[in-house]
Design a protein around this motif. Structure first.
Motif, mmCIF file in Angstrom:
data_model
loop_
_atom_site.group_PDB
_atom_site.id
_atom_site.type_symbol
_atom_site.label_atom_id
_atom_site.label_comp_id
_atom_site.label_asym_id
_atom_site.label_seq_id
_atom_site.Cartn_x
_atom_site.Cartn_y
_atom_site.Cartn_z
ATOM 1 N N SER A 51 0.816 -1.141 -0.043
ATOM 2 C CA SER A 51 -0.207 0.163 0.059
ATOM 3 C C SER A 51 0.712 1.134 0.022
ATOM 4 N N LEU A 52 2.004 1.162 0.492
ATOM 5 C CA LEU A 52 3.080 2.302 0.542
ATOM 6 C C LEU A 52 3.970 2.273 -0.461
ATOM 7 N N THR A 53 4.451 1.162 -0.562
ATOM 8 C CA THR A 53 5.591 1.017 -1.507
ATOM 9 C C THR A 53 5.539 0.278 -2.747
ATOM 10 N N PRO A 87 6.362 -9.449 0.387
ATOM 11 C CA PRO A 87 6.226 -8.991 2.046
ATOM 12 C C PRO A 87 7.763 -8.619 2.380
ATOM 13 N N ALA A 88 7.782 -7.777 3.753
ATOM 14 C CA ALA A 88 9.020 -7.830 4.423
ATOM 15 C C ALA A 88 8.982 -8.214 5.752
ATOM 16 N N GLU A 89 10.158 -9.116 6.130
ATOM 17 C CA GLU A 89 10.143 -9.700 7.313
ATOM 18 C C GLU A 89 10.544 -8.615 8.368
ATOM 19 N N VAL A 90 9.891 -8.581 9.319
ATOM 20 C CA VAL A 90 10.245 -7.520 10.461
ATOM 21 C C VAL A 90 10.353 -8.405 12.096
ATOM 22 N N THR A 91 11.109 -7.664 12.667
ATOM 23 C CA THR A 91 11.499 -8.263 14.022
ATOM 24 C C THR A 91 11.663 -7.210 15.044
ATOM 25 N N VAL A 92 12.005 -7.407 16.227
ATOM 26 C CA VAL A 92 12.078 -6.285 17.050
ATOM 27 C C VAL A 92 13.304 -5.249 16.689
ATOM 28 N N GLY A 93 12.621 -3.945 16.852
ATOM 29 C CA GLY A 93 13.561 -2.782 16.375
ATOM 30 C C GLY A 93 13.118 -2.391 14.907
ATOM 31 N N ASP A 94 12.652 -3.160 14.094
ATOM 32 C CA ASP A 94 12.578 -2.751 12.682
ATOM 33 C C ASP A 94 11.278 -1.493 12.799
ATOM 34 N N GLN A 95 11.311 -0.800 11.802
ATOM 35 C CA GLN A 95 10.389 0.309 11.612
ATOM 36 C C GLN A 95 9.151 -0.338 10.820
ATOM 37 N N ALA A 123 1.784 2.703 9.408
ATOM 38 C CA ALA A 123 0.266 2.530 9.374
ATOM 39 C C ALA A 123 -0.086 2.278 7.954
ATOM 40 N N GLY A 124 -1.237 1.500 7.962
ATOM 41 C CA GLY A 124 -1.961 1.098 6.593
ATOM 42 C C GLY A 124 -1.317 0.002 5.890
ATOM 43 N N THR A 125 -0.154 -0.582 6.551
ATOM 44 C CA THR A 125 0.262 -1.857 6.183
ATOM 45 C C THR A 125 -0.200 -3.013 6.708
ATOM 46 N N THR A 126 -0.156 -4.088 6.221
ATOM 47 C CA THR A 126 -0.851 -5.409 6.628
ATOM 48 C C THR A 126 -0.038 -6.487 7.263
ATOM 49 N N ASN A 127 -0.172 -6.713 8.541
ATOM 50 C CA ASN A 127 0.616 -7.897 9.270
ATOM 51 C C ASN A 127 -0.032 -9.035 9.049
ATOM 52 N N ILE A 128 0.942 -9.782 8.478
ATOM 53 C CA ILE A 128 0.397 -11.283 7.628
ATOM 54 C C ILE A 128 0.626 -12.211 8.572
ATOM 55 N N SER A 129 1.581 -12.639 9.239
ATOM 56 C CA SER A 129 1.917 -13.806 9.789
ATOM 57 C C SER A 129 1.864 -13.766 11.217
ATOM 58 N N GLY A 130 2.324 -13.111 12.092
ATOM 59 C CA GLY A 130 2.364 -13.109 13.602
ATOM 60 C C GLY A 130 2.015 -12.009 14.314
ATOM 61 N N GLY A 131 1.748 -12.196 15.579
ATOM 62 C CA GLY A 131 1.373 -11.072 16.458
ATOM 63 C C GLY A 131 2.537 -10.141 17.084
ATOM 64 N N ILE A 132 2.336 -8.829 17.120
ATOM 65 C CA ILE A 132 3.445 -8.004 17.128
ATOM 66 C C ILE A 132 2.950 -6.575 18.194
ATOM 67 N N ASP A 133 3.841 -6.163 18.927
ATOM 68 C CA ASP A 133 3.602 -5.144 19.760
ATOM 69 C C ASP A 133 4.350 -3.707 19.168
ATOM 70 N N ILE A 157 1.575 7.177 5.674
ATOM 71 C CA ILE A 157 0.497 7.108 5.080
ATOM 72 C C ILE A 157 -0.345 8.489 5.101
ATOM 73 N N GLY A 158 -0.094 8.966 6.104
ATOM 74 C CA GLY A 158 -1.061 10.221 6.225
ATOM 75 C C GLY A 158 -0.323 11.497 5.434
ATOM 76 N N LYS A 159 0.773 11.202 5.550
ATOM 77 C CA LYS A 159 1.656 12.187 4.724
ATOM 78 C C LYS A 159 1.561 12.073 3.150
ATOM 79 N N VAL A 160 1.449 10.787 2.825
ATOM 80 C CA VAL A 160 1.064 10.464 1.262
ATOM 81 C C VAL A 160 -0.478 10.852 0.987
ATOM 82 N N MET A 161 -1.237 10.886 1.915
ATOM 83 C CA MET A 161 -2.647 11.114 1.860
ATOM 84 C C MET A 161 -2.590 12.650 1.496
ATOM 85 N N GLY A 162 -1.776 13.185 2.377
ATOM 86 C CA GLY A 162 -1.702 15.072 2.272
ATOM 87 C C GLY A 162 -1.328 15.417 0.835
ATOM 88 N N LEU A 163 0.031 14.598 0.468
ATOM 89 C CA LEU A 163 0.434 15.025 -0.820
ATOM 90 C C LEU A 163 -0.585 14.773 -2.034
#
Length: 194
Positions: free
Chosen positions: A139-141, A146-154, A157-167, A179-185
């Motif tokens: 939705s953004l890029t 899909p991108a793999e993310v773990t602790v410390g990764d940025q 908003a507006g992207t979709t969590n596919i496989s695991g729960g995260i905080d 995504i708010g800035k993209v909408m503003g643009l």
């Protein structure tokens, strides 16, 4: 004589096609906000004034077609904004004192922890505080992989969590998110004139 005969339908066509341009130009002149419609109307009136009815007809035709294309682009921008708004949740699951609280996004603050379960869209920008997952950021890029993310990764908003729960530790909310800035643009581009 053949030229005079051709001038009649050209003049009628120029007059009919020019009506919306002339009305827009009149509005621009009255409000002291002269722009493209005023210039287009001036070009058509100048062509009519020197007797170039065929030229006036072609100018009016080309400008009407161009105007339709611009309106279509603006309509596409509006649809894009609506799709982006639908991607961003209006509620978030915030962790406070060890409990999950479901609240409106306006109540979320920078520094809060937000829990996102698999299959949900992220409501805020932030850093992964706990967990590991795969995020669909198309939705953004526009990137299909899909991108793999773990602790410390940025994450955004507006992207979709596919496989695991995260905080997520919230770093940006609302209009400050990517995504708010993209909408503003997109809104700015829609309102500006070529």
């Amino acid at each position: 004589v053949p030229t005079k005969v051709a001038d009649i339908p050209a003049g009628v066509g120029a007059a009919l096609l020019s009506i919306p341009l002339l009305m827009a130009a009149w509005t621009e002149v009255r409000t002291a906000r002269v722009s493209s419609s005023s210039l287009a109307a001036l070009a058509i009136l100048a062509a009519v004034a020197i007797g170039e009815y065929i030229t006036a007809g072609w100018l009016a035709f080309i400008l009407v077609v161009f105007g339709q294309l611009v309106r279509r682009s603006a309509s596409g921008a509006q649809r894009a904004i609506e799709q982006l708004v639908r991607l961003t949740p209006t509620r978030a699951r915030v962790l406070r004192e060890g409990r999950e609280e479901d609240m409106g996004i306006a109540a979320v603050k920078v520094g809060d922890l937000v829990r996102v379960r698999p299959g949900e869209n992220l409501p805020v920008d932030g850093r992964v505080a706990t967990g590991r997952t795969t995020i669909n950021q198309a939705s953004l890029t526009g990137e299909a992989v899909p991108a793999e993310v773990t602790v410390g990764d940025q994450v955004y908003a507006g992207t979709t969590n596919i496989s695991g729960g995260i905080d997520i530790e919230v770093t940006r909310i609302g209009a400050d998110t990517t995504i708010g800035k993209v909408m503003g643009l997109i809104r700015s581009a829609e309102q500006s004139r070529t």
